[in-house]
Design a protein around this motif. Structure first.
Motif, PDB file in Angstrom:
ATOM      1  N   ARG A  70      61.549 -44.593 -52.691  1.00  0.00           N
ATOM      2  CA  ARG A  70      62.192 -44.127 -53.942  1.00  0.00           C
ATOM      3  C   ARG A  70      62.945 -42.989 -53.797  1.00  0.00           C
ATOM      4  O   ARG A  70      62.724 -42.628 -52.435  1.00  0.00           O
ATOM      5  N   TYR A  71      64.065 -42.731 -54.392  1.00  0.00           N
ATOM      6  CA  TYR A  71      65.010 -41.526 -53.876  1.00  0.00           C
ATOM      7  C   TYR A  71      64.808 -40.332 -55.179  1.00  0.00           C
ATOM      8  O   TYR A  71      64.863 -40.731 -56.343  1.00  0.00           O
ATOM      9  N   LEU A  72      64.456 -39.019 -54.727  1.00  0.00           N
ATOM     10  CA  LEU A  72      64.190 -37.925 -55.600  1.00  0.00           C
ATOM     11  C   LEU A  72      65.678 -37.282 -55.568  1.00  0.00           C
ATOM     12  O   LEU A  72      66.091 -36.881 -54.546  1.00  0.00           O
ATOM     13  N   GLY A 121      65.289 -26.271 -63.124  1.00  0.00           N
ATOM     14  CA  GLY A 121      65.774 -27.265 -62.407  1.00  0.00           C
ATOM     15  C   GLY A 121      65.290 -28.738 -63.070  1.00  0.00           C
ATOM     16  O   GLY A 121      64.575 -28.516 -64.213  1.00  0.00           O
ATOM     17  N   ALA A 122      65.574 -29.744 -62.370  1.00  0.00           N
ATOM     18  CA  ALA A 122      64.959 -30.802 -62.787  1.00  0.00           C
ATOM     19  C   ALA A 122      64.751 -31.934 -61.613  1.00  0.00           C
ATOM     20  O   ALA A 122      65.362 -31.775 -60.488  1.00  0.00           O
ATOM     21  N   LEU A 123      63.874 -33.033 -61.830  1.00  0.00           N
ATOM     22  CA  LEU A 123      63.643 -33.834 -60.828  1.00  0.00           C
ATOM     23  C   LEU A 123      63.647 -35.327 -61.229  1.00  0.00           C
ATOM     24  O   LEU A 123      63.265 -35.456 -62.599  1.00  0.00           O
ATOM     25  N   PHE A 124      64.461 -36.192 -60.902  1.00  0.00           N
ATOM     26  CA  PHE A 124      64.755 -37.415 -61.050  1.00  0.00           C
ATOM     27  C   PHE A 124      64.196 -38.554 -60.212  1.00  0.00           C
ATOM     28  O   PHE A 124      64.566 -38.192 -58.864  1.00  0.00           O
ATOM     29  N   VAL A 125      63.688 -39.568 -60.474  1.00  0.00           N
ATOM     30  CA  VAL A 125      63.193 -40.633 -59.363  1.00  0.00           C
ATOM     31  C   VAL A 125      64.045 -41.899 -59.533  1.00  0.00           C
ATOM     32  O   VAL A 125      64.091 -42.501 -60.746  1.00  0.00           O
ATOM     33  N   GLY A 145      78.725 -27.237 -64.509  1.00  0.00           N
ATOM     34  CA  GLY A 145      78.320 -25.891 -63.975  1.00  0.00           C
ATOM     35  C   GLY A 145      76.812 -25.621 -64.074  1.00  0.00           C
ATOM     36  O   GLY A 145      76.354 -24.455 -64.050  1.00  0.00           O
ATOM     37  N   ILE A 146      76.146 -26.228 -64.800  1.00  0.00           N
ATOM     38  CA  ILE A 146      74.889 -26.135 -65.153  1.00  0.00           C
ATOM     39  C   ILE A 146      73.768 -26.291 -64.069  1.00  0.00           C
ATOM     40  O   ILE A 146      72.975 -25.501 -63.833  1.00  0.00           O
ATOM     41  N   VAL A 147      74.216 -27.226 -62.918  1.00  0.00           N
ATOM     42  CA  VAL A 147      73.588 -27.384 -61.935  1.00  0.00           C
ATOM     43  C   VAL A 147      74.079 -26.595 -60.663  1.00  0.00           C
ATOM     44  O   VAL A 147      75.423 -26.975 -60.476  1.00  0.00           O
ATOM     45  N   THR A 148      73.556 -25.678 -59.898  1.00  0.00           N
ATOM     46  CA  THR A 148      73.805 -24.965 -58.994  1.00  0.00           C
ATOM     47  C   THR A 148      73.798 -25.482 -57.629  1.00  0.00           C
ATOM     48  O   THR A 148      74.561 -25.184 -56.758  1.00  0.00           O
ATOM     49  N   LYS A 149      72.836 -26.510 -57.480  1.00  0.00           N
ATOM     50  CA  LYS A 149      72.423 -27.285 -56.358  1.00  0.00           C
ATOM     51  C   LYS A 149      71.762 -28.498 -56.676  1.00  0.00           C
ATOM     52  O   LYS A 149      70.863 -28.722 -57.457  1.00  0.00           O
ATOM     53  N   SER A 150      72.243 -29.408 -55.737  1.00  0.00           N
ATOM     54  CA  SER A 150      71.450 -30.911 -56.027  1.00  0.00           C
ATOM     55  C   SER A 150      71.283 -31.349 -54.738  1.00  0.00           C
ATOM     56  O   SER A 150      72.060 -31.221 -53.710  1.00  0.00           O
ATOM     57  N   THR A 151      69.984 -32.085 -54.312  1.00  0.00           N
ATOM     58  CA  THR A 151      69.654 -32.739 -53.144  1.00  0.00           C
ATOM     59  C   THR A 151      69.119 -34.206 -53.549  1.00  0.00           C
ATOM     60  O   THR A 151      68.457 -34.208 -54.419  1.00  0.00           O
ATOM     61  N   ILE A 152      69.114 -34.952 -52.455  1.00  0.00           N
ATOM     62  CA  ILE A 152      68.771 -36.288 -52.590  1.00  0.00           C
ATOM     63  C   ILE A 152      67.606 -36.473 -51.351  1.00  0.00           C
ATOM     64  O   ILE A 152      68.280 -36.169 -50.405  1.00  0.00           O
ATOM     65  N   SER A 153      66.427 -36.849 -51.676  1.00  0.00           N
ATOM     66  CA  SER A 153      65.444 -37.252 -50.382  1.00  0.00           C
ATOM     67  C   SER A 153      64.819 -38.447 -50.766  1.00  0.00           C
ATOM     68  O   SER A 153      64.548 -39.060 -51.909  1.00  0.00           O
TER      69      SER A 153
END
Length: 162
Positions: A70-72, A121-125, A145-153
């Motif tokens: 899965r990708y977070l 923050g938030a987390l999506f799968v 501009g609501i999200v200051t940083k996003s990463t995909i793992s």
């Protein structure tokens, strides 16, 4: 009254016992024969595979299968998210619901520190990296501009089915 030319014999218990024993000793052969007949009767047309491919009722199966990937997508929000998300919220939730209906977004939602009602923050799968990237590219929260940083793992699911 016409007599039958064939004499009908009542089966004795000895013969029945022998028949049962013969069937029991040959049960694997019988199971394979049933499987072949079933395969032939369900084949759309005659093919060599219909004859050479048989399935037995006692097939072995692997006890190990690779866990799903899965990708977070992880978001960090601005401190005043509740005050500023309004104009972007409908588009953000609409995109998430659309991708969930397509089967590419498994789950998602905001998170916050224990005891706080303000999400930080938030987390999506997602099922694929491409789906996570698509969501981030099209999400109004990022553009607004609501999200200051996003990463995909990449996440290997070891327990559960998420």
């Amino acid at each position: 009254k016409t007599k039958s030319k064939h004499k009908i014999h009542e089966p004795d218990s000895c013969n029945i016992s022998k028949i049962y024993k013969m069937l029991w000793n040959n049960r694997a052969v019988l199971c394979n024969a049933v499987a072949v007949v079933t395969r032939l009767s369900t084949a759309s047309s005659f093919s060599p595979m219909a004859i050479t491919t048989t399935r037995t009722f006692a097939q072995t199966t692997s006890l190990y299968s690779a866990p799903p990937k899965r990708y977070l997508l992880n978001y960090e929000y601005i401190p005043d998210v509740l005050e500023k998300r309004g104009p972007y919220r409908e588009g953000h939730l609409g995109l998430a619901k659309e991708m969930a209906a397509e089967g590419t977004c498994v789950s998602g939602g905001p998170f916050n520190p224990p005891g706080s009602d303000i999400p930080n923050g938030a987390l999506f799968v997602f099922t694929t990296k491409e789906a996570a990237e698509k969501f981030a590219a099209e999400d109004p929260y990022i553009e607004g501009g609501i999200v200051t940083k996003s990463t995909i793992s990449e996440w290997t699911v070891a327990i559960g089915t998420n």
